[in-house]
Scaffold this motif. Sequence first.
Motif, PDB file in Angstrom:
ATOM      1  N   PHE A  60      -4.098   6.764  -9.588  1.00 39.22           N
ATOM      2  CA  PHE A  60      -2.980   5.889  -9.214  1.00 39.22           C
ATOM      3  C   PHE A  60      -2.911   5.684  -7.702  1.00 39.22           C
ATOM      4  N   LEU A  61      -3.155   6.749  -6.944  1.00 39.73           N
ATOM      5  CA  LEU A  61      -3.136   6.634  -5.482  1.00 39.73           C
ATOM      6  C   LEU A  61      -4.256   5.719  -4.994  1.00 39.73           C
ATOM      7  N   TRP A 113      -4.686  -1.970  -4.228  1.00 39.64           N
ATOM      8  CA  TRP A 113      -3.680  -3.032  -4.390  1.00 39.64           C
ATOM      9  C   TRP A 113      -3.310  -3.590  -3.026  1.00 39.64           C
ATOM     10  N   TRP A 114      -2.995  -2.698  -2.063  1.00 35.25           N
ATOM     11  CA  TRP A 114      -2.591  -3.162  -0.739  1.00 35.25           C
ATOM     12  C   TRP A 114      -3.711  -3.945  -0.052  1.00 35.25           C
ATOM     13  N   ALA A 115      -4.935  -3.476  -0.155  1.00 37.68           N
ATOM     14  CA  ALA A 115      -6.064  -4.183   0.458  1.00 37.68           C
ATOM     15  C   ALA A 115      -6.220  -5.566  -0.165  1.00 37.68           C
ATOM     16  N   LEU A 158      -3.244  -7.921   0.923  1.00 36.41           N
ATOM     17  CA  LEU A 158      -3.389  -8.442   2.283  1.00 36.41           C
ATOM     18  C   LEU A 158      -4.489  -9.500   2.359  1.00 36.41           C
ATOM     19  N   TRP A 159      -5.597  -9.248   1.675  1.00 37.47           N
ATOM     20  CA  TRP A 159      -6.686 -10.225   1.612  1.00 37.47           C
ATOM     21  C   TRP A 159      -6.189 -11.531   0.973  1.00 37.47           C
ATOM     22  N   SER A 160      -5.436 -11.382  -0.086  1.00 41.33           N
ATOM     23  CA  SER A 160      -4.957 -12.553  -0.826  1.00 41.33           C
ATOM     24  C   SER A 160      -3.919 -13.350  -0.050  1.00 41.33           C
ATOM     25  N   VAL A 161      -3.110 -12.693   0.743  1.00 43.37           N
ATOM     26  CA  VAL A 161      -2.134 -13.413   1.569  1.00 43.37           C
ATOM     27  C   VAL A 161      -2.866 -14.392   2.483  1.00 43.37           C
ATOM     28  N   LEU A 182      -0.099 -10.523  -7.521  1.00 48.83           N
ATOM     29  CA  LEU A 182      -0.045  -9.115  -7.135  1.00 48.83           C
ATOM     30  C   LEU A 182       1.395  -8.687  -6.819  1.00 48.83           C
ATOM     31  N   ALA A 183       2.158  -9.564  -6.165  1.00 47.32           N
ATOM     32  CA  ALA A 183       3.551  -9.258  -5.862  1.00 47.32           C
ATOM     33  C   ALA A 183       4.361  -9.085  -7.150  1.00 47.32           C
TER      34      ALA A 183
END
Length: 99
Positions: free
Chosen positions: A18-19, A25-27, A30-33, A43-44
């Motif tokens: 999970f970690l 998820w965060w990577a 940010l890439w997707s933004v 993702l949001a």
Amino acid sequence: MAGGVKTRLILLALIPLFLAADVLWWARYLWSVVFSTYRAWKLAISKDQNANTAFNGSEDETVSSRAARARDQGSRWGCILCRLLDAIDPDHCNKSKGT
């Protein structure tokens, strides 16, 4: 699901996975933004559903959808949250119903 010792050990063993998934998820977010706002919204929404589950809601529903239902039933927390969200994004709670 049964709550035996074996089940608890399996659930504890999943923590590193999970970690790692959270870091990924965060990577990806940010890439997707930067490169794919469509994927960033997906993702949001996944994090929104995760938060709803953490607050004892359905894993298939967002906090906004749950707040809209609560507001419609006269719940104070639903009214307050929808008022806040609607100030940021007009008619947000109504648009979120069922998601």
